[in-house]
Design an enzyme around this catalytic site. Structure first.
Site, PDB file in Angstrom:
ATOM      1  N   CYS A   1       0.832  -1.205   0.000  1.00 50.66           N
ATOM      2  CA  CYS A   1       0.000   0.000   0.000  1.00 50.66           C
ATOM      3  C   CYS A   1       0.869   1.258   0.000  1.00 50.66           C
ATOM      4  CB  CYS A   1      -0.961  -0.061   1.202  1.00 50.66           C
ATOM      5  SG  CYS A   1      -2.351   1.071   1.054  1.00 50.66           S
TER       6      CYS A   1
ATOM      7  N   HIS B   1      -3.334  -5.801   1.303  1.00 53.29           N
ATOM      8  CA  HIS B   1      -2.583  -5.977   2.554  1.00 53.29           C
ATOM      9  C   HIS B   1      -2.456  -7.434   2.993  1.00 53.29           C
ATOM     10  CE1 HIS B   1      -2.300  -1.708   3.932  1.00 53.29           C
ATOM     11  NE2 HIS B   1      -3.251  -1.584   3.017  1.00 53.29           N
TER      12      HIS B   1
ATOM     13  N   GLU C   1      -0.550  -8.596   5.272  1.00 54.92           N
ATOM     14  CA  GLU C   1      -0.311  -8.706   6.721  1.00 54.92           C
ATOM     15  C   GLU C   1      -1.610  -8.756   7.522  1.00 54.92           C
ATOM     16  OE1 GLU C   1      -0.322  -6.032   5.028  1.00 54.92           O
ATOM     17  OE2 GLU C   1      -0.642  -4.229   6.209  1.00 54.92           O
TER      18      GLU C   1
END
Lengths: 82, 248
Positions: B101, B210, B212
């Protein structure tokens, strides 16, 4: 103190979503006769000394490397403002 | 304080791998990225934007957020941070770097990756679970995926529209450097549905969604195993660990 103005615009071939949104809002608010809006940025740089060719060249370098991203933007104006 | 679950300790064989996560002013997802590194079995190393020393880490994650408030352009000011100068040098030497991002935006601003991100074509901030197709499994961050595999990880941004000139896009396609493509609808107007790309060497990968946030049961996207069971993000980090082991 003297001031140098730098103007940055999105490249013509890059879609400008912000300009497009403004363009859509204008007729809704009764502003007619405007067919396109493109939105850019204006930087006002206050400088210490007199505006020399060297200083303008330095500012142009800053405009190309930091103030704009040459992938998506053009520096359209670097000039001393009276 | 509750005892940490065993999986948090990173008991994998590659516990020796040290993966740095850089925090900039305005970074939001550094803690989640560090947690993902730990859950994948490596040791997260906290790095600070003002420190030019990468402390000998084996790989670096540039996490998401709004570094420097996205002032000027997303990622534009972070590019000039002392830690970023070190990342640019190390990346040119082959250090695995993952930009997520805002981290992807830093990678394009620092010219480690081509193109740039502009505002989403619909102008809204968009947050949703996003389908992606993995198109390159030869990078340092994607070796644990199958070619053409479809995965789901969260997407959340306002400046997520990937743009580049036609020549650059053609080059990326011809060289197989489009790593992730959006499936199930293009969420932001990105050229050719591009969600993530890599450099020539395959050590630097940037993407807007994302990984994570999809690494632990109960906290990921909805998946076939049940609500919030999606773990597709974990393999980004296990891929990095396995590529580090392969080169060790």
């Amino acid at each position: 103190m003297p001031r140098i103005v730098v103007e940055v615009m999105p490249k013509p071939e890059i879609l400008d979503p912000q300009g497009k949104a403004v363009n859509g809002a204008l007729p809704r608010l009764g502003f007619t006769g405007i067919s396109q809006v493109r939105q850019g940025k204006r930087f006002e740089l206050t400088v210490d000394g007199p505006v020399t060719e060297d200083l303008l060249a330095e500012v142009r370098r800053a405009a190309e490397t930091v103030l704009s991203n040459p992938v998506i933007e053009d520096v359209v104006r670097v000039a001393e403002e009276a | 304080m509750a005892q940490q679950p065993a999986v948090e300790r990173g008991t994998g064989a590659a516990v020796g791998a040290r993966i740095g996560v850089i925090t900039f002013p305005g970074t939001l997802d550094d803690r989640d990225a560090a947690r993902a590194v730990r859950l994948a079995g490596a040791t997260p190393v906290t790095l600070w934007h003002g420190d030019p020393d990468l402390h000998g880490v084996d790989a670096v994650v540039l996490p998401g957020g709004f570094s420097y408030g996205d002032y000027l352009r997303a990622g534009a000011i972070a590019r000039f941070a002392p830690a970023m100068n070190a990342v640019v040098d190390a990346a040119r030497g082959g250090l695995p770097v993952l930009g997520i991002c805002n981290g992807f935006q830093m990678l394009t601003e620092s010219h480690l990756l081509p193109g740039s991100m502009i505002k989403n074509d619909h102008l809204h901030f968009l947050c949703r679970d996003q389908g992606l197709r993995v198109e390159n499994t030869a990078t340092a961050w994607t070796s644990q995926f199958a070619a053409g595999e479809e995965i789901v990880i969260p997407l959340k941004n306002q400046d997520g529209q990937y743009v580049a000139d036609e020549r650059t896009l053609d080059e990326l396609e011809a060289e197989g450097r489009v790593v992730f493509r959006y499936v199930g609808g293009n969420p932001n107007g990105s050229r050719r549905d591009i969600a993530g790309i890599t450099n020539e060497r395959g050590n630097v990968v940037g993407l807007m969604p994302h990984p994570e946030h999809a690494v632990e049961p109960g906290f990921g996207p909805d998946a076939s195993a049940g609500p919030r069971s999606g773990l597709d993000g974990l393999r980004f980090f296990t891929s990095a660990i396995s590529s580090l082991l392969a080169t060790a």
